[in-house]
Design a protein around this motif. Structure first.
Motif, PDB file in Angstrom:
ATOM      1  N   VAL A  98       0.840  -1.201   0.000  1.00 25.99           N
ATOM      2  CA  VAL A  98       0.000   0.000   0.000  1.00 25.99           C
ATOM      3  C   VAL A  98       0.875   1.251   0.000  1.00 25.99           C
ATOM      4  O   VAL A  98       0.591   2.231  -0.689  1.00 25.99           O
ATOM      5  N   TYR A 101       2.161   1.839  -3.502  1.00 20.85           N
ATOM      6  CA  TYR A 101       1.135   2.330  -4.429  1.00 20.85           C
ATOM      7  C   TYR A 101       0.704   3.751  -4.088  1.00 20.85           C
ATOM      8  O   TYR A 101       0.683   4.639  -4.946  1.00 20.85           O
ATOM      9  N   ALA A 136       1.009  -0.662 -10.612  1.00 21.86           N
ATOM     10  CA  ALA A 136      -0.339  -0.405 -10.119  1.00 21.86           C
ATOM     11  C   ALA A 136      -1.212  -1.645 -10.201  1.00 21.86           C
ATOM     12  O   ALA A 136      -1.930  -1.985  -9.254  1.00 21.86           O
ATOM     13  N   GLU A 137      -1.150  -2.332 -11.333  1.00 16.56           N
ATOM     14  CA  GLU A 137      -1.976  -3.521 -11.518  1.00 16.56           C
ATOM     15  C   GLU A 137      -1.599  -4.622 -10.532  1.00 16.56           C
ATOM     16  O   GLU A 137      -2.470  -5.268  -9.942  1.00 16.56           O
ATOM     17  N   SER A 140      -2.478  -3.304  -6.713  1.00 16.42           N
ATOM     18  CA  SER A 140      -3.919  -3.222  -6.459  1.00 16.42           C
ATOM     19  C   SER A 140      -4.549  -4.607  -6.469  1.00 16.42           C
ATOM     20  O   SER A 140      -5.419  -4.906  -5.636  1.00 16.42           O
ATOM     21  N   ARG A 144      -6.305  -6.181  -3.193  1.00 19.15           N
ATOM     22  CA  ARG A 144      -7.727  -6.494  -3.365  1.00 19.15           C
ATOM     23  C   ARG A 144      -8.008  -7.953  -3.032  1.00 19.15           C
ATOM     24  O   ARG A 144      -8.998  -8.280  -2.373  1.00 19.15           O
ATOM     25  N   SER A 158      -6.973   1.020   5.055  1.00 19.40           N
ATOM     26  CA  SER A 158      -7.493   2.337   4.667  1.00 19.40           C
ATOM     27  C   SER A 158      -6.917   3.424   5.558  1.00 19.40           C
ATOM     28  O   SER A 158      -6.529   4.501   5.088  1.00 19.40           O
ATOM     29  N   ARG A 219      -7.079   5.395  -6.319  1.00 14.20           N
ATOM     30  CA  ARG A 219      -6.108   4.377  -5.901  1.00 14.20           C
ATOM     31  C   ARG A 219      -6.693   3.477  -4.816  1.00 14.20           C
ATOM     32  O   ARG A 219      -6.487   2.259  -4.831  1.00 14.20           O
ATOM     33  N   ASP A 221      -9.885   2.852  -4.325  1.00 14.34           N
ATOM     34  CA  ASP A 221     -10.905   2.019  -4.965  1.00 14.34           C
ATOM     35  C   ASP A 221     -10.267   0.838  -5.698  1.00 14.34           C
ATOM     36  O   ASP A 221     -10.788  -0.281  -5.670  1.00 14.34           O
ATOM     37  N   ALA A 222      -9.128   1.092  -6.336  1.00 17.11           N
ATOM     38  CA  ALA A 222      -8.461   0.024  -7.097  1.00 17.11           C
ATOM     39  C   ALA A 222      -7.990  -1.091  -6.180  1.00 17.11           C
ATOM     40  O   ALA A 222      -7.914  -2.257  -6.591  1.00 17.11           O
ATOM     41  N   MET A 223      -7.675  -0.747  -4.921  1.00 21.99           N
ATOM     42  CA  MET A 223      -7.208  -1.747  -3.958  1.00 21.99           C
ATOM     43  C   MET A 223      -8.340  -2.363  -3.143  1.00 21.99           C
ATOM     44  O   MET A 223      -8.115  -3.200  -2.272  1.00 21.99           O
TER      45      MET A 223
END
Length: 227
Positions: A98, A101, A136-137, A140, A144, A158, A219, A221-223
């Motif tokens: 995290v 990113y 990033a891909e 995340s 996720r 968070s 960012r 949201d992507a995670m």
């Protein structure tokens, strides 16, 4: 060596700052690769680390082309960047991802905004160095998947992401204020004084930092995390 005619002090500061950031990112990603729980993760993070080292070398080469000793250009930023990393030391592999990113993302947004106000060659160089290399891909997706497996992680990660943003913005402001030639780029004033940062520069710095949070929610949201 002496600075070449195109070696604007603000640009040298930007390149030195980014070079040291890329060098540090290489070491952190290499460490993360060793801690990755799967061979696939180890390989992907190792590849990302290699890309960061290549970016560092590109910046180092550019500084030498401008007649600047790379280590001298990076030196002013060693203490502030190291201090930020010490204050945001990750306690787990997921926290480290995290941080990579979110922290590197905020920093990258900062470098792009400053570079956009420099000469075209510098802007293109910085944009190329900061181009996504699959980080990033991978990050995340990994975060996720971990949150989907254990939803309790979402709240803690968070909060960690919010702390990283606050620390990153605070440190970036300190750097800009301490380096008036760098702050002068934000005010589009290539003749910025070498002394105390002008009030106009500080106002530009504050406005720019306020806009850096625009991409933070995307960012998260992507995670799979919430703002």
């Amino acid at each position: 060596m002496t600075k070449g005619p195109s070696a604007d002090p603000g640009v040298i500061d930007l390149l030195g700052l980014l070079a040291y950031a890329e060098l540090g990112s290489f070491f952190r990603l290499a460490d993360d690769a060793g801690l990755a729980p799967s061979l696939r993760g180890k390989g992907q993070l190792a590849a990302l680390a290699a890309a960061e080292q290549a970016h560092y070398q590109t910046l180092r080469d550019r500084l030498e082309e401008l007649g600047v000793v790379p280590e001298e250009a990076m030196e002013p930023f060693v203490a502030p960047l190291d201090a930020w990393h010490e204050r945001t030391e990750a306690q787990s592999w997921l926290e480290s991802l995290v941080k990579t990113y979110v922290g590197d993302g905020i920093a990258g947004d900062f470098y792009r905004k400053v570079a956009a106000l420099a000469d075209e060659e510098t802007a293109a160089l910085v944009e190329g160095v900061l181009a996504e290399t699959g980080r990033a891909e991978f990050v995340s997706g990994a975060v996720r998947a971990a949150v989907a497996e254990d939803p309790r992680l979402a709240g803690r990660l968070s909060l960690w992401a919010r702390r990283l943003v606050g620390e990153a913005l605070s440190q970036a402001q300190h750097v800009a204020v301490a380096r008036p030639r760098l702050a002068a780029l934000l005010a589009e004033d290539p003749q910025g004084s070498a002394g105390a940062t002008a009030l106009g520069d500080l106002a530009a710095v504050s406005r720019m930092f306020a806009s850096l949070t625009d991409r933070h929610k995307a960012r998260l949201d992507a995670m799979g995390l919430s703002a």
